[in-house]
Design a protein around this motif. Structure first.
Motif, PDB file in Angstrom:
ATOM      1  N   LEU A 192       0.826  -1.204   0.000  1.00  0.00           N
ATOM      2  CA  LEU A 192       0.000   0.000   0.000  1.00  0.00           C
ATOM      3  C   LEU A 192       0.863   1.259   0.000  1.00  0.00           C
ATOM      4  CD1 LEU A 192      -2.886  -0.935   2.467  1.00  0.00           C
ATOM      5  CD2 LEU A 192      -2.975  -0.750  -0.019  1.00  0.00           C
ATOM      6  N   ARG A 193       1.982   1.215   0.733  1.00  0.00           N
ATOM      7  CA  ARG A 193       2.903   2.347   0.725  1.00  0.00           C
ATOM      8  C   ARG A 193       3.424   2.596  -0.689  1.00  0.00           C
ATOM      9  NH1 ARG A 193       6.408   0.444   3.789  1.00  0.00           N
ATOM     10  NH2 ARG A 193       5.534   1.177   5.766  1.00  0.00           N
ATOM     11  N   TYR A 194       3.739   1.511  -1.374  1.00  0.00           N
ATOM     12  CA  TYR A 194       4.222   1.614  -2.746  1.00  0.00           C
ATOM     13  C   TYR A 194       3.146   2.191  -3.664  1.00  0.00           C
ATOM     14  CZ  TYR A 194       5.998   0.070  -7.315  1.00  0.00           C
ATOM     15  OH  TYR A 194       6.419   0.020  -8.619  1.00  0.00           O
ATOM     16  N   MET A 195       1.915   1.693  -3.525  1.00  0.00           N
ATOM     17  CA  MET A 195       0.827   2.151  -4.388  1.00  0.00           C
ATOM     18  C   MET A 195       0.455   3.609  -4.129  1.00  0.00           C
ATOM     19  SD  MET A 195      -1.796  -1.086  -4.461  1.00  0.00           S
ATOM     20  CE  MET A 195      -1.485  -2.518  -5.514  1.00  0.00           C
ATOM     21  N   LEU A 196       0.561   4.039  -2.880  1.00  0.00           N
ATOM     22  CA  LEU A 196       0.127   5.385  -2.521  1.00  0.00           C
ATOM     23  C   LEU A 196       1.189   6.448  -2.741  1.00  0.00           C
ATOM     24  CD1 LEU A 196      -1.824   4.629   0.789  1.00  0.00           C
ATOM     25  CD2 LEU A 196      -2.799   5.244  -1.426  1.00  0.00           C
ATOM     26  N   TYR A 197       2.456   6.084  -2.474  1.00  0.00           N
ATOM     27  CA  TYR A 197       3.493   7.112  -2.440  1.00  0.00           C
ATOM     28  C   TYR A 197       4.595   6.961  -3.487  1.00  0.00           C
ATOM     29  CZ  TYR A 197       1.334   7.894   2.110  1.00  0.00           C
ATOM     30  OH  TYR A 197       0.430   8.147   3.099  1.00  0.00           O
ATOM     31  N   GLU A 198       4.809   5.781  -4.027  1.00  0.00           N
ATOM     32  CA  GLU A 198       5.972   5.569  -4.878  1.00  0.00           C
ATOM     33  C   GLU A 198       5.627   5.399  -6.351  1.00  0.00           C
ATOM     34  OE1 GLU A 198       8.881   2.776  -3.418  1.00  0.00           O
ATOM     35  OE2 GLU A 198       8.099   2.926  -1.382  1.00  0.00           O
ATOM     36  N   VAL A 199       4.376   5.527  -6.707  1.00  0.00           N
ATOM     37  CA  VAL A 199       4.011   5.338  -8.115  1.00  0.00           C
ATOM     38  C   VAL A 199       3.480   6.630  -8.735  1.00  0.00           C
ATOM     39  CG1 VAL A 199       3.544   2.896  -7.825  1.00  0.00           C
ATOM     40  CG2 VAL A 199       1.685   4.537  -7.531  1.00  0.00           C
ATOM     41  N   SER A 200       3.854   7.762  -8.150  1.00  0.00           N
ATOM     42  CA  SER A 200       3.419   9.038  -8.707  1.00  0.00           C
ATOM     43  C   SER A 200       4.185   9.391  -9.973  1.00  0.00           C
ATOM     44  CB  SER A 200       3.598  10.155  -7.667  1.00  0.00           C
ATOM     45  OG  SER A 200       4.953  10.224  -7.242  1.00  0.00           O
ATOM     46  N   GLU A 201       5.381   8.812 -10.132  1.00  0.00           N
ATOM     47  CA  GLU A 201       6.157   9.072 -11.335  1.00  0.00           C
ATOM     48  C   GLU A 201       5.609   8.282 -12.513  1.00  0.00           C
ATOM     49  OE1 GLU A 201       8.578  11.284 -11.479  1.00  0.00           O
ATOM     50  OE2 GLU A 201       8.322  11.755  -9.356  1.00  0.00           O
TER      51      GLU A 201
END
Length: 336
Positions: A192-201
């Motif tokens: 969830l951390r990856y989906m919420l914060y690390e995939v904005s690029e």
């Protein structure tokens, strides 16, 4: 930075800068010596009276009401008439206005008409091109914003069903006091951390995406029967390779959602990812029993999500092959 950009893009800054540069350029062009004098700039100012008329009639009338509306058959003769009117204003400026001015300088328009018309035509074309390019730039910005909104919307479609199913699975583990509960909660938290914060690029590292895929598969396996065989094979070097985030997730969710339920024998899901000259992803699964609501819609929203994102991010740079047989559903995706 944004405020500075707004100031630079303001017409109240752009137009004065354009005319100052124009006066300097015209002054240089008609200078009577190598050193610019006051008389050169005075002549340039008078010369700009018809130029200002030309540019703003073109910008405020001809371009918006004729050219931008596709009335080219009217714009061309209107532009010719504008050039003729500009030439007339130039002659009036130096024949009537200049003699009436209380100045010690005696000046005449000593420019040949061919040169004058050439200069006027350059300003007409330049003002038209600058206006059209600015409109094109604004259109590109709007399209870019629309694209960003649509991509974010497509990304958000990946989360809800998966989160709901994962929480149900974790709840079942907690009820049975399984030792897997803590590790599963940690996997879900990382994902969830990856989906919420690390995939904005727009692109993310493939190695990180694969790590999250592994976590995702482990969480999805909680929904499957113990007899279901799930394999994930990765080949090739992942370093320095980037990819659009969450692109494979809907395909994996689709396989677990449709492929392992209602099977009488052992189900299977085979996933492979290979990096060579291209990125090749394939996933196949046995087909479970499809209920009436899903009849004829095997693949559903997940596949449509992937198709749309491929069209937006990898236009003409991808191949998506879907094989739907009686017992097996297979998707092959190649990113060039």
């Amino acid at each position: 930075m944004i405020k500075i950009q707004k100031v630079i893009n303001s017409k109240w800054i752009q137009h004065p800068v354009f005319w100052v540069l124009s006066i300097y350029a015209i002054g240089n062009y008609f200078a009577i010596s190598s050193l610019l004098k006051f008389i050169d700039f005075f002549y340039a100012l008078l010369f700009h009276i018809p130029l200002v008329f030309l540019v703003y009639v073109n910008l405020l009338l001809l371009v918006p009401y004729l050219l931008k509306k596709g009335k080219y058959y009217l714009y061309i003769p209107a532009a010719a008439l504008l050039l003729l009117a500009t030439y007339g204003i130039h002659e009036l400026t130096f024949e009537l206005l200049l003699p009436a001015l209380p100045t010690e300088y005696y000046m005449v328009s000593f420019t040949d008409w061919e040169v004058l018309v050439s200069i006027f035509t350059i300003y007409l074309v330049l003002s038209t091109l600058l206006t059209l390019s600015k409109s094109w730039y604004k259109l590109q910005q709007v399209e870019k914003e629309k694209l960003s909104i649509e991509l974010n919307s497509l990304k958000s479609q990946v989360n809800p069903h998966f989160l709901f199913n994962s929480l149900n699975s974790i709840y079942s583990l907690a009820l049975s006091r399984s030792e897997q509960t803590a590790d599963t909660v940690l996997e879900l938290s990382n994902l969830l951390r990856y989906m919420l914060y690390e995939v904005s690029e727009e692109k993310v590292e493939l190695a990180k995406e694969v790590e999250m895929l592994e976590n995702y598969i482990e969480l999805q396996k909680l929904r499957a029967d113990d007899s279901t065989q799930v394999t994930f094979e990765v080949k090739g070097a992942l370093d320095e390779v980037k990819i659009a985030p969450l692109l494979f997730f809907p395909l994996i969710e689709n396989a677990f959602k449709h492929g392992v339920k209602g099977v009488s024998d052992s189900g299977f899901i085979k996933i492979s990812l290979e990096v060579d000259r291209h990125i090749s992803f394939s996933i196949s699964n046995n087909k479970g029993i499809i209920d009436d609501m899903e009849q004829g819609k095997y693949g559903g929203i997940g596949l449509e999500n992937v198709r749309r994102r491929l069209e937006l991010i990898y236009p003409a740079k991808h191949e998506l092959d879907i094989h739907d047989s009686e017992q097996i559903f297979e998707v092959k995706l190649t990113l060039k």
